[in-house]
Scaffold this motif. Structure first.
Motif, short mmCIF file in Angstrom:
data_model
loop_
_atom_site.label_atom_id
_atom_site.label_comp_id
_atom_site.label_asym_id
_atom_site.label_seq_id
_atom_site.Cartn_x
_atom_site.Cartn_y
_atom_site.Cartn_z
N SER A 33 0.82 -1.21 0.00
CA SER A 33 0.00 0.00 0.00
C SER A 33 0.85 1.26 0.00
O SER A 33 0.52 2.25 -0.66
N ARG A 34 1.97 1.22 0.73
CA ARG A 34 2.85 2.37 0.81
C ARG A 34 3.65 2.59 -0.48
O ARG A 34 4.02 3.72 -0.79
N ASN A 35 3.93 1.51 -1.20
CA ASN A 35 4.93 1.57 -2.25
C ASN A 35 4.44 1.22 -3.65
O ASN A 35 5.24 1.14 -4.57
N LEU A 36 3.13 1.05 -3.81
CA LEU A 36 2.57 0.78 -5.14
C LEU A 36 1.37 1.68 -5.35
O LEU A 36 0.34 1.52 -4.69
N THR A 37 1.51 2.65 -6.26
CA THR A 37 0.42 3.58 -6.51
C THR A 37 -0.43 3.16 -7.71
O THR A 37 -1.49 3.74 -7.94
N LEU A 38 0.03 2.19 -8.48
CA LEU A 38 -0.75 1.70 -9.61
C LEU A 38 -1.97 0.94 -9.09
O LEU A 38 -1.95 0.39 -7.98
N PRO A 39 -3.06 0.90 -9.88
CA PRO A 39 -4.27 0.20 -9.42
C PRO A 39 -3.96 -1.27 -9.11
O PRO A 39 -3.39 -1.99 -9.93
N HIS A 40 -4.34 -1.70 -7.92
CA HIS A 40 -4.05 -3.08 -7.53
C HIS A 40 -5.01 -3.53 -6.44
O HIS A 40 -5.69 -2.71 -5.80
N LYS A 41 -5.07 -4.84 -6.25
CA LYS A 41 -5.76 -5.41 -5.10
C LYS A 41 -4.87 -6.48 -4.50
O LYS A 41 -4.11 -7.16 -5.22
N PHE A 42 -4.93 -6.62 -3.19
CA PHE A 42 -4.03 -7.51 -2.46
C PHE A 42 -4.81 -8.76 -2.05
O PHE A 42 -5.87 -8.67 -1.44
N ILE A 43 -4.29 -9.91 -2.40
CA ILE A 43 -4.98 -11.19 -2.20
C ILE A 43 -4.03 -12.18 -1.55
O ILE A 43 -2.84 -12.25 -1.90
N CYS A 44 -4.55 -12.97 -0.63
CA CYS A 44 -3.75 -14.01 0.02
C CYS A 44 -4.43 -15.36 -0.13
O CYS A 44 -5.61 -15.51 0.21
N LEU A 45 -3.68 -16.35 -0.62
CA LEU A 45 -4.12 -17.73 -0.57
C LEU A 45 -3.71 -18.26 0.79
O LEU A 45 -2.52 -18.27 1.13
N VAL A 88 10.68 -7.75 2.11
CA VAL A 88 10.53 -6.40 2.64
C VAL A 88 10.62 -5.42 1.46
O VAL A 88 11.62 -5.39 0.74
N ILE A 89 9.56 -4.65 1.26
CA ILE A 89 9.53 -3.65 0.19
C ILE A 89 9.99 -2.33 0.78
O ILE A 89 9.40 -1.82 1.75
N CYS A 90 11.03 -1.77 0.19
CA CYS A 90 11.70 -0.61 0.79
C CYS A 90 11.44 0.71 0.08
O CYS A 90 11.63 1.77 0.68
N GLN A 91 11.06 0.65 -1.19
CA GLN A 91 10.82 1.86 -1.96
C GLN A 91 9.68 1.61 -2.95
O GLN A 91 9.24 0.47 -3.13
N ASN A 92 9.25 2.66 -3.61
CA ASN A 92 8.18 2.55 -4.58
C ASN A 92 8.53 1.53 -5.67
O ASN A 92 9.64 1.54 -6.21
N ILE A 93 7.56 0.68 -6.01
CA ILE A 93 7.80 -0.37 -7.01
C ILE A 93 6.97 -0.18 -8.28
O ILE A 93 6.86 -1.10 -9.09
N ASP A 94 6.41 1.00 -8.48
CA ASP A 94 5.67 1.27 -9.70
C ASP A 94 6.50 0.96 -10.94
O ASP A 94 6.02 0.33 -11.90
N GLU A 95 7.76 1.40 -10.95
CA GLU A 95 8.60 1.20 -12.12
C GLU A 95 8.92 -0.27 -12.34
O GLU A 95 9.09 -0.71 -13.49
N VAL A 96 9.00 -1.03 -11.26
CA VAL A 96 9.19 -2.47 -11.41
C VAL A 96 8.05 -3.07 -12.22
O VAL A 96 8.26 -3.82 -13.18
N ILE A 97 6.83 -2.69 -11.86
CA ILE A 97 5.64 -3.21 -12.55
C ILE A 97 5.61 -2.73 -14.01
O ILE A 97 5.36 -3.53 -14.93
#
Length: 217
Positions: A33-45, A88-97
């Protein structure tokens, strides 16, 4: 560049040597939530209640083999970013996506062991053939075939049966780091994603690591 809503997925099977539980899901969800501003939803199996949308795990498939259930037909619509709970996500990952968004399948690479890892994966489209392949024989069969490095576990089955590329082929290698007690902490400024590989080396056991202390919250 517009992309579809991203399914950010994780898997929780309770217990084991690490003792993963819903608190680990919450930490990863908050980090996304802190590091991904692109539209997304979080799901857990998961095999227990979790603080997000939940897809129940089947009882079969112990340990990391539970991740094969990510490829059951019809459970996701749109692209998927899978992340292990101990990441551990440390910075914005928009560019990764954005850099991998057009790729069919991407895996993480552990350079020291030359392993194509399922610790983090990206895929588009239907890859239910992986689930069907997994079900085509017994789990003991897969454990026998993929029982030692570098072809070990679910990630070996996935890597050997997908036409995939690697995150580090598409993105700067300094964005990804495997945590260690021997880390030179002055050289971690560019790390976006901190990976943990060993059972005894996890965010919960390296809480004084500066990136864990700052971002595993």
């Amino acid at each position: 560049m517009a992309i579809e809503t991203i399914n950010v997925a994780c898997v929780l099977r309770q217990g084991g040597k690490v003792g993963y539980d819903a608190a680990w899901v919450q930490k990863l969800k908050d980090a996304v939530s802190r590091n991904l501003t692109l539209p997304h939803k979080f799901i857990c199996l998961s095999d227990c209640n979790v603080p997000c949308e939940r897809i129940p795990l089947d009882t079969g498939g112990d340990g990391f083999w539970a991740k094969m259930q990510l490829f059951k037909p019809g459970i996701f619509t749109g692209p998927v970013l899978y992340i292990d709970l101990d990441t551990v996500i440390c910075q914005n990952i928009d560019e990764v996506i954005l850099k991998v968004s057009n790729e069919e399948f991407v895996m993480w690479y552990e350079s020291d062991k030359q392993v194509h890892s399922s610790a983090m994966m990206w895929w588009n489209g239907d890859h239910s053939y992986l689930w069907n392949l997994y079900l085509s024989t017994s789990l003991s069969h897969w454990k026998n075939i993929y029982g030692a490095m570098p072809l070990y576990g679910d990630q070996a089955l996935i890597s050997e049966n997908t036409k995939h590329t690697l995150f580090t082929d598409l993105l700067p290698t300094e964005w990804f780091h495997i945590a260690s007690k021997k880390d030179n902490f002055s050289n971690l400024d560019n790390v976006k994603i901190l990976h943990f590989r060993k059972t005894h080396t996890k965010p919960s056991t390296l809480i004084t690591h500066p990136l864990v202390k700052q971002h595993w919250i």
